[in-house]
Design an enzyme around this catalytic site. Structure first.
Site, PDB file in Angstrom:
ATOM      1  N   HIS A 172       0.834  -1.211   0.000  1.00 62.51           N
ATOM      2  CA  HIS A 172       0.000   0.000   0.000  1.00 62.51           C
ATOM      3  C   HIS A 172       0.870   1.264   0.000  1.00 62.51           C
ATOM      4  O   HIS A 172       1.351   1.664   1.054  1.00 62.51           O
ATOM      5  CB  HIS A 172      -0.914   0.001   1.231  1.00 62.51           C
ATOM      6  CG  HIS A 172      -2.024  -0.992   1.133  1.00 62.51           C
ATOM      7  ND1 HIS A 172      -3.273  -0.678   0.634  1.00 62.51           N
ATOM      8  CD2 HIS A 172      -2.065  -2.311   1.427  1.00 62.51           C
ATOM      9  CE1 HIS A 172      -4.030  -1.751   0.637  1.00 62.51           C
ATOM     10  NE2 HIS A 172      -3.329  -2.753   1.113  1.00 62.51           N
ATOM     11  N   GLU A 174      -0.076   4.228  -0.208  1.00 68.83           N
ATOM     12  CA  GLU A 174      -0.781   5.381   0.377  1.00 68.83           C
ATOM     13  C   GLU A 174      -0.608   5.495   1.890  1.00 68.83           C
ATOM     14  O   GLU A 174      -0.902   6.535   2.461  1.00 68.83           O
ATOM     15  CB  GLU A 174      -2.275   5.326   0.024  1.00 68.83           C
ATOM     16  CG  GLU A 174      -3.093   4.224   0.691  1.00 68.83           C
ATOM     17  CD  GLU A 174      -3.002   2.872  -0.025  1.00 68.83           C
ATOM     18  OE1 GLU A 174      -2.047   2.669  -0.804  1.00 68.83           O
ATOM     19  OE2 GLU A 174      -3.872   2.018   0.220  1.00 68.83           O
ATOM     20  N   SER A 227     -22.541  29.313  10.958  1.00 69.71           N
ATOM     21  CA  SER A 227     -22.494  28.845  12.343  1.00 69.71           C
ATOM     22  C   SER A 227     -21.310  29.448  13.084  1.00 69.71           C
ATOM     23  O   SER A 227     -21.206  29.343  14.293  1.00 69.71           O
ATOM     24  CB  SER A 227     -22.374  27.325  12.357  1.00 69.71           C
ATOM     25  OG  SER A 227     -21.096  26.950  11.864  1.00 69.71           O
ATOM     26  N   GLY A 228     -20.396  30.056  12.296  1.00 70.81           N
ATOM     27  CA  GLY A 228     -19.158  30.525  12.911  1.00 70.81           C
ATOM     28  C   GLY A 228     -18.059  29.484  12.770  1.00 70.81           C
ATOM     29  O   GLY A 228     -16.900  29.745  13.039  1.00 70.81           O
ATOM     30  N   GLY A 229     -18.423  28.285  12.346  1.00 71.87           N
ATOM     31  CA  GLY A 229     -17.448  27.217  12.123  1.00 71.87           C
ATOM     32  C   GLY A 229     -16.746  27.403  10.788  1.00 71.87           C
ATOM     33  O   GLY A 229     -17.147  28.243   9.973  1.00 71.87           O
ATOM     34  N   SER A 232     -18.843  26.536   7.112  1.00 76.73           N
ATOM     35  CA  SER A 232     -19.842  27.504   6.621  1.00 76.73           C
ATOM     36  C   SER A 232     -19.179  28.858   6.361  1.00 76.73           C
ATOM     37  O   SER A 232     -19.573  29.575   5.435  1.00 76.73           O
ATOM     38  CB  SER A 232     -21.010  27.635   7.598  1.00 76.73           C
ATOM     39  OG  SER A 232     -20.593  28.142   8.841  1.00 76.73           O
TER      40      SER A 232
END
Ligand code: XMP
Length: 515
Positions: A172, A174, A227-229, A232
């Site tokens: 793998h 990755e 939302s202040g996050g 958004s």
């Protein structure tokens, strides 16, 4: 918006498929994941510069083993099969895959036989630590394939077609434990597929802004819920950059926010040049929550009321045709996709159901991004550290941290206690090192003594966890001194609290929130 050059990752159900796409993007090449059930026509229409077949839990001999049309290998597009993807390639092209009598799981030593193509730049005189996870292995290579590497348990740990650009690796590349992983992927993406490292967050911002400008007609308006996050806020900024004040961001105060939060969000938005419609609906929310103690009932009421308030506001604005949402890529990808594009598209966010009701079309500029990529954009857009690294805060806010009924008085107690937790976490530097840290109001009163008086007051619990993705979490071993300061300050400064406890439960079996 998708750039011209892209690598397509077909998902066969591996736990690490998302990592493949991330690693390619870290190389500044755009990459998207599609379920392996995608049709050949769709693959052609995607115009990939290269295709990667992911690993997966199946064996090629399982009756329901996920597969792909063998024509994929004749498109002239370079293909790299990883683990199951390599075995499937071998199986479909006439090789022989068999159960290995020893499962190879974990680290293995890889010896490289050819230092061209995939392994350009490696040293054939030494071995490299790679990470394996497979039960089957290739016993006979398909016609016209040659071995590129071997490990103790895999005679064909990597292969390529003699003429066509078809490659496979059993390990793998990755995962971080594969020391040459980045190199191998870079060799594939740049050397073999001929991509250029041009996909940067800056170019993403430019392309996205251009696309939004094209999509939204000059008389149309877009709303979004703030939302202040970070999600958004970044969404609003991108849309604003494209169409200016035809974006109307709406910030609803549900009465369940933290101390000083409405003011902080509004002043942040002002500093970013966004004119926000602020709706103080706290009384409506609190009235509806009166007498409600069941956590799911709280969530339902808060969700419905939010949609109601948001809808009223959007109608008031008029001419609104679009809703911008901060949906991220992990919300969009269908997981376990080899069973078909069924599974889990989260219709999260507080405005679920709204687009249909108001017949709004969706703009989701972040739907191709991972969280850390959104953080990079946020930095690029000049958002302050406090927003870029803000801890997650649940949509239902403090309501699910007040166990039992939500009242003004209980909100006051929790707000003050929570503000002390945040303040001390920031002050001590721990805030940015943990996933979440907050206070919870426990619906229990205990006896205490203050001065000469016996008290009978509330208990506040402190929750502080570390986590990668909120699926699992462990409680943080905060220093005793910090815990002592938190406890002292909360008991001394928050009227109505005489006891503080620290939550030492991990998830599972506990959850992060108490409700
Ligand atoms: P749990 O409590 O399930 O939380 O371990 C996992 C993560 O999800 C957040 N959370 C929510 N977020 N609405 C939200 O927007 C909710 O109803 C909700 N419940 C939990 C929680 O803060 C944590 O980050």
């Amino acid at each position: 918006m998708r750039p011209e050059e892209a690598i397509l990752v077909l998902d066969f159900g591996s736990q690490t498929t998302q990592l493949i796409a991330r690693r390619i993007r870290e190389l500044k090449v755009y990459s998207e994941i599609r379920p392996c059930t995608v049709s050949l026509e769709e693959i052609r229409a995607f115009h990939p510069k290269g295709i990667i077949l992911s690993g997966g839990p199946a064996s090629v001999y399982d009756p329901e083993a996920p597969s792909i049309p063998a024509e994929l290998f004749d498109l002239g597009v370079p293909v790299l099969g990883i683990c199951y993807g390599m075995q499937l390639m071998a199986h479909l092209l006439g090789g022989r895959v068999e159960r290995s009598f020893k499962r190879e799981y974990g680290p293995a030593e890889l010896r490289v036989l050819s230092v061209e193509d995939l392994f350009t730049g490696l040293d054939p005189s030494r071995s490299y630590r790679v990470w394996m996870s497979h039960g089957d292995r290739i016993e006979v290579l398909p016609p016209d394939f040659v071995s590129l590497a071997e490990s103790e348990n895999s005679p064909y740990a990597a292969m390529r077609h003699k003429e066509k650009p078809l490659f496979g690796v059993q390990f793998h590349p990755e995962v971080a434990h594969t020391e040459i992983g980045r190199k191998v992927l870079a060799n594939f993406v740049f050397g073999i597929c001929g991509c250029q490292p041009t996909w940067t967050m800056e170019s993403f911002i430019e392309a996205t802004v251009r696309e939004i400008r094209k999509t939204v007609a000059p008389e149309e308006r877009v709303v979004c819920a703030l939302s202040g996050g970070i999600d958004s806020t970044v969404t609003a900024l991108l849309v604003h950059r494209a169409i200016g004040d035809r974006l109307v961001p709406i910030f609803v105060n549900n009465g369940l926010l933290r101390k000083g939060e409405p003011e902080e969000v509004l002043s942040l938005m002002e500093s970013l040049g966004l004119s926000v419609r602020y709706v103080d609906a706290s009384q409506r929310f609190l009235k509806r929550l009166r007498g409600v103690t069941d956590p799911e009932e709280k969530r339902r009421i808060i969700g419905h009321t939010f949609i109601e308030v948001f809808e009223e506001e959007a109608r008031r604005i008029g001419g609104v045709k679009w809703l911008a949402q901060g949906t991220l890529y992990p919300d969009v990808i269908e997981s376990v996709s080899f069973r078909g594009p069924s599974a889990t598209i989260k219709t999260h966010h507080n405005v679920g159901g709204l687009p249909e009701r108001m017949q709004l079309k969706l703009i989701e500029p972040l739907r191709e991004l991972f969280k850390d990529e959104v953080r990079e954009i946020a930095r690029e857009l000049g958002l302050p550290k406090k927003v870029v690294w803000r801890q997650p805060f649940p949509g239902p806010g403090l309501a699910i941290r007040i166990l039992g009924e939500v009242t003004e008085e209980r909100l006051r107690i929790l707000r003050e206690a929570d503000a002390i937790v945040t303040e001390e976490m920031l002050e001590s530097g721990w805030y940015y090192r943990v996933w979440q840290s907050f206070a919870v109001l426990v619906p229990v009163k205990t006896v205490g003594v203050m001065g000469d008086y016996r008290t009978y007051e509330h208990v506040v619990a402190i929750r502080c966890v570390e986590s990668q993705d909120a699926m699992t979490a462990d409680w943080v071993r905060l220093p005793y001194e910090l815990l002592a300061r938190l406890s002292n300050r909360i008991i001394n400064e928050v009227q109505g609290v005489n006891r503080v406890v620290y939550d030492i439960s991990s998830k599972p079996p506990a959850t992060i929130e108490w409700e």
